[in-house]
Design an enzyme around this catalytic site. Structure first.
Site, short mmCIF file in Angstrom:
data_model
loop_
_atom_site.label_atom_id
_atom_site.label_comp_id
_atom_site.label_asym_id
_atom_site.label_seq_id
_atom_site.Cartn_x
_atom_site.Cartn_y
_atom_site.Cartn_z
N VAL A 114 0.73 -1.18 -0.04
CA VAL A 114 0.21 -0.04 0.15
C VAL A 114 0.81 1.21 -0.05
O VAL A 114 1.84 1.30 0.97
CB VAL A 114 -1.01 -0.05 1.04
CG1 VAL A 114 -1.89 1.35 1.09
CG2 VAL A 114 -1.65 -1.11 1.29
N ARG A 333 -7.02 2.97 -4.47
CA ARG A 333 -7.87 2.98 -2.90
C ARG A 333 -8.72 4.41 -3.33
O ARG A 333 -7.85 5.30 -2.90
CB ARG A 333 -7.35 2.83 -1.92
CG ARG A 333 -8.44 2.89 -0.62
CD ARG A 333 -7.79 2.16 0.47
NE ARG A 333 -6.67 2.82 1.21
CZ ARG A 333 -6.27 2.47 2.34
NH1 ARG A 333 -7.03 1.72 3.09
NH2 ARG A 333 -5.12 2.92 2.97
N GLU A 425 -13.44 -2.89 7.42
CA GLU A 425 -13.08 -2.45 8.32
C GLU A 425 -13.92 -1.53 9.21
O GLU A 425 -13.62 -0.76 10.10
CB GLU A 425 -12.07 -1.34 7.87
CG GLU A 425 -12.61 -0.36 6.96
CD GLU A 425 -11.28 0.39 6.37
OE1 GLU A 425 -10.19 0.35 6.52
OE2 GLU A 425 -11.62 0.81 5.33
N ASP A 453 -8.66 0.41 12.02
CA ASP A 453 -9.96 0.97 11.67
C ASP A 453 -11.23 0.29 12.38
O ASP A 453 -12.17 0.80 12.84
CB ASP A 453 -9.85 1.09 10.29
CG ASP A 453 -9.70 2.36 9.71
OD1 ASP A 453 -10.33 3.57 10.30
OD2 ASP A 453 -9.00 2.55 8.90
N PRO A 534 5.06 -2.88 4.58
CA PRO A 534 5.20 -1.44 4.46
C PRO A 534 6.09 -0.92 3.74
O PRO A 534 6.46 -0.05 3.32
CB PRO A 534 5.66 -1.39 6.01
CG PRO A 534 6.26 -2.69 6.45
CD PRO A 534 5.55 -3.73 5.68
N ASP A 624 -0.94 5.63 10.02
CA ASP A 624 -1.79 6.26 8.91
C ASP A 624 -2.93 6.66 9.76
O ASP A 624 -2.96 6.67 10.88
CB ASP A 624 -2.08 5.56 7.64
CG ASP A 624 -2.78 4.15 8.02
OD1 ASP A 624 -3.23 4.04 9.11
OD2 ASP A 624 -2.91 3.25 7.16
#
Length: 718
Positions: A114, A333, A425, A453, A534, A624
């Site tokens: 991501v 996204r 999420e 989340d 990551p 994030d």
């Protein structure tokens, strides 16, 4: 610019008109008319869905207040949630019907990156991470148990890297006799791998079909390509290379097929608050789609231009040539349903819903790939992949599918060209996951879990129920384990096997690769086709897990187990007792406050939406908005229930601001929060806590966007 009842920011209008529309095959007039219809026809529906969230939350708050002080009755709670429509009635069994899915999404299990789309260098690195050096990943991290020294090359460490790698090859692509550690020559003869060993004997693969191909000549290959569980490993051979010169077989590296897919993030990991930011995000997406995005990079004092990697050509065992993609397959996204953007105003002067703008513009950009006019293809099956975050329940999933029906019609694309990745999420989506999938069953290509989340929404939804357990204990709660299993159970039951991804969340510590190698194998073992990493280096190391675990076989086994019960997901992570010591409370508060401040100060002051942020113990963690959401909601919960008071929280915020200032002392672009504590960043962090209960679903975006826009306005004088 005013056009078709919309007011479009000049920079966005010019981007669409001068860059995105040319070469897309889309008529400009049809685009603007369809864009206006999307904003004006779907905008009211979007608002009604948000109002429904508010109504349900108010009802849940009332129920908890009315039942406060009583033992929690899960049966009564479930009946109440069903009565108000929070839990939806389930329909008959079904399977998704998604078609034209690339094998990277449907068949191949592997790591998923991501990356923030606004950082061109990071985005290029991510797509290039389809292939990664195992030698470099092992040598340059603590994967072997200790980090490399700051000095020059360590021969002993290099030997340890080679030994680890050969042992890995023996595990996943073993020889019929002997070990890869004893190889002195690799060659191909009669379509089979031949390995000469130091003993003089000749061996081959225990499974000859694991030979996928080679580069160079059969008797002296430059690379031998092996395949296991759908992923490739390239043994690169170059006796002239410094590493290969010391290897009996001339092996210079082992290159892993690593980040099979990448999410280009326009949402959680970026700080896009105005038309300038949105246009940059779209421009980078267009450059990646067309293959012409570049970034100027300086590394070790050397400047160079970073470009997208080329595809890789091999010779098959039968002598035919074939090509493997050099790039990770990407998904975009988009923003969720909540936020609006000043980049586009409707006919009444209201900001348009950002998710609608993303749907229209990113799919327009995708047309450069879908119509084959890009320099290279992302999707070889004619699909465009969109990850849709933060949806609540099946009505919102259906709404997203309807939005893309409209977008496809406007852009002249076949129905279901746009595939949807559904982020599991939010609590209402988890409880109704099968119905959310059903509502977009011809588009679903991805579901995944997101602990942070999901926990942030759990706290906010149940805010009135009582004080929550400390954040450090959240992962040990029964509902979390049930949630992770439930996602896989439902995905398998809805026919995602062999057609769509079932994913797991992020490894947040990019410097702790030894721990990742030890722990993250649990994701493929849990039946996940992909899991987030990551960095490209982490992707290379995580790829080893998908060689050790056959995910398809795991999913077959999981399909036979009893599924988790919905009742397990209704457990609220309430503290059984609040008899914590004052130091335990203070430690929890410090940990949460430091995490919020460390992230928010970069977001607001520097526009960094995701980065490696030192935690309270100075360990760098990828942060994030999801991490910020859980921390801020947790403090808000304890504040609401009197575990802490406002003065204590404010004093802790100031104390931790000093700590964060120290941690960032080496950053020339950093603005200290202390001693004035009056900047937009510090105020934003405090707002997230003190106004946390009032934030929709506990989301951080409204406050962060407002404070970042405030700062940018100060800097520009606007």
């Amino acid at each position: 610019m005013e056009i078709e009842g919309l007011v479009v920011a000049d920079e966005l209008y010019r981007f669409i008109t001068d860059e995105a529309l040319p070469g897309s095959g889309v008529d400009a007039g049809a685009f603007w008319k369809g864009f206006s219809d999307l904003i004006h026809d779907f905008g009211p529906r979007n608002r009604r869905l948000l109002e429904r969230r508010t109504e349900l939350q108010a009802s849940i708050d009332d129920w908890h207040r009315a039942n406060r002080g009583r033992a929690f009755d899960r049966t009564a709670y479930r009946a109440f949630l069903e009565e108000i429509g929070y839990i939806e009635p389930g329909g008959p069994a079904f399977s998704i019907t998604t078609s034209n899915v690339d094998p990277e999404m449907a068949e191949v299990a592997g790591p998923q990156l991501v990356v923030p789309i606004m950082n061109a260098r990071f985005a290029l690195n991510a797509l290039n991470a389809r292939w990664g050096s195992l030698y470099d990943a092992l040598y340059g991290t603590d994967a072997l148990g200790d980090p490399p020294s700051a000095g020059g090359y360590e021969p002993d460490r290099g030997r340890r890297v080679v030994a680890w790698s050969r042992s890995f090859l023996d595990d996943v692509v073993p020889l019929s006799d002997g070990s890869h550690a004893d190889a002195v020559q690799y060659s191909v003869a009669d379509g089979r791998l031949r390995v000469r060993l130091s003993s003089g004997a000749t061996s081959g693969l225990a499974r000859p079909d694991q030979l996928a191909g080679f580069q160079g000549t059969p008797d002296s290959p430059a690379a031998v390509l092996l395949r296991n569980n759908g992923l490739h490993i390239a043994i690169e051979i170059d006796p002239r290379h410094p590493v290969g010169a010391d290897d009996p077989a001339g092996v210079s590296d082992i290159v892993m097929e690593a980040a099979v897919t990448t999410i280009l993030d326009l949402e959680d990991s970026i700080a896009a608050v105005d038309p300038e930011d949105k246009t940059l995000a779209y421009r980078n997406l267009l450059g990646l789609t067309r293959g012409d995005l570049t970034a100027e990079v300086t590394k070790n004092g050397q400047a160079f231009t970073r470009r997208l990697a080329q595809d890789r050509t091999y010779t098959a065992p039968d002598g035919s040539a074939f090509v493997l993609p050099g790039l990770s397959l990407f998904l975009a996204r988009n923003v969720g349903h909540l936020m609006t953007t000043p980049a586009v105003l409707d006919r009444d002067g209201n900001e348009a819903h950002e998710g609608l703008v993303d749907a229209m513009v990113t799919t327009l950009v995708a047309c450069h790939d879908l119509r084959g006019r890009a320099g290279r293809r992302n999707s070889r099956t004619g699909s465009y992949y969109v990850v849709k975050p933060k949806m609540h329940g099946s009505a919102e999933s259906a709404f997203t599918s309807d939005v893309f029906d409209h977008v496809e019609d406007v852009l002249g694309l076949p129905r279901d060209t746009v595939k949807i990745g559904l982020m599991d999420e939010e609590r209402r989506t988890t409880l109704n996951l099968a119905e959310c999938i059903r509502a977009a069953r011809s588009r679903i290509v991805f579901i995944n879990t997101g602990f942070l989340d999901r926990t942030g929404d759990e706290i906010h939804t149940s805010m009135e129920a009582g004080p929550m357990v400390p954040k450090t204990l959240m992962k040990a709660q029964g509902w979390i384990r049930a949630y992770e299993d439930w996602n896989v159970d439902v995905g398998i039951a809805c026919g995602l096997r062999g057609r769509a991804q079932i994913g797991k969340g992020m490894w947040a510590a990019p410097d702790l690769m030894a721990a990742m190698l030890e722990e993250k194998v649990g994701h493929p073992e849990a039946g996940a086709d992909c899991a987030w990493v990551p960095s490209p280096t982490a992707a290379t190391l995580h790829a080893t897990h998908y060689h050790r675990v056959d995910v398809a076989a795991r999913q077959d086994a999981i399909a036979g187990r009893p599924p988790r019960d919905l009742a397990e997901l209704l457990e609220i992570p309430l503290a059984s007792s609040t008899g914590w010591t004052s130091e335990e409370i203070a430690a929890e508060l410090r940990n949460n406050a430091q995490g919020i401040l460390g992230y928010v100060v970069r977001w607001v002051d520097q526009g960094i939406g995701c980065s490696k942020v030192p935690d309270i113990n100075d360990i760098g963690l990828m942060e994030d908005r999801a991490t910020c959401r859980i921390s801020s909601q947790h403090i808000a919960n304890w504040l609401h229930h009197g575990v802490v008071d406002r003065d204590q929280v404010m004093e802790t915020m100031k104390t931790m601001a000093v700590v964060v200032d120290r941690q960032n002392a080496g950053d020339n672009g950093y603005r200290p929060m202390a001693p004035a504590f009056d900047g937009p960043a510090f105020k934003a962090a405090c707002d997230l806590v003190f106004l946390g209960m009032q934030q929709p679903s506990g989301y951080t975006e409204p406050i962060l966007h407002a404070r970042r826009a405030e700062l940018k306005g100060r800097l520009t004088g606007s």
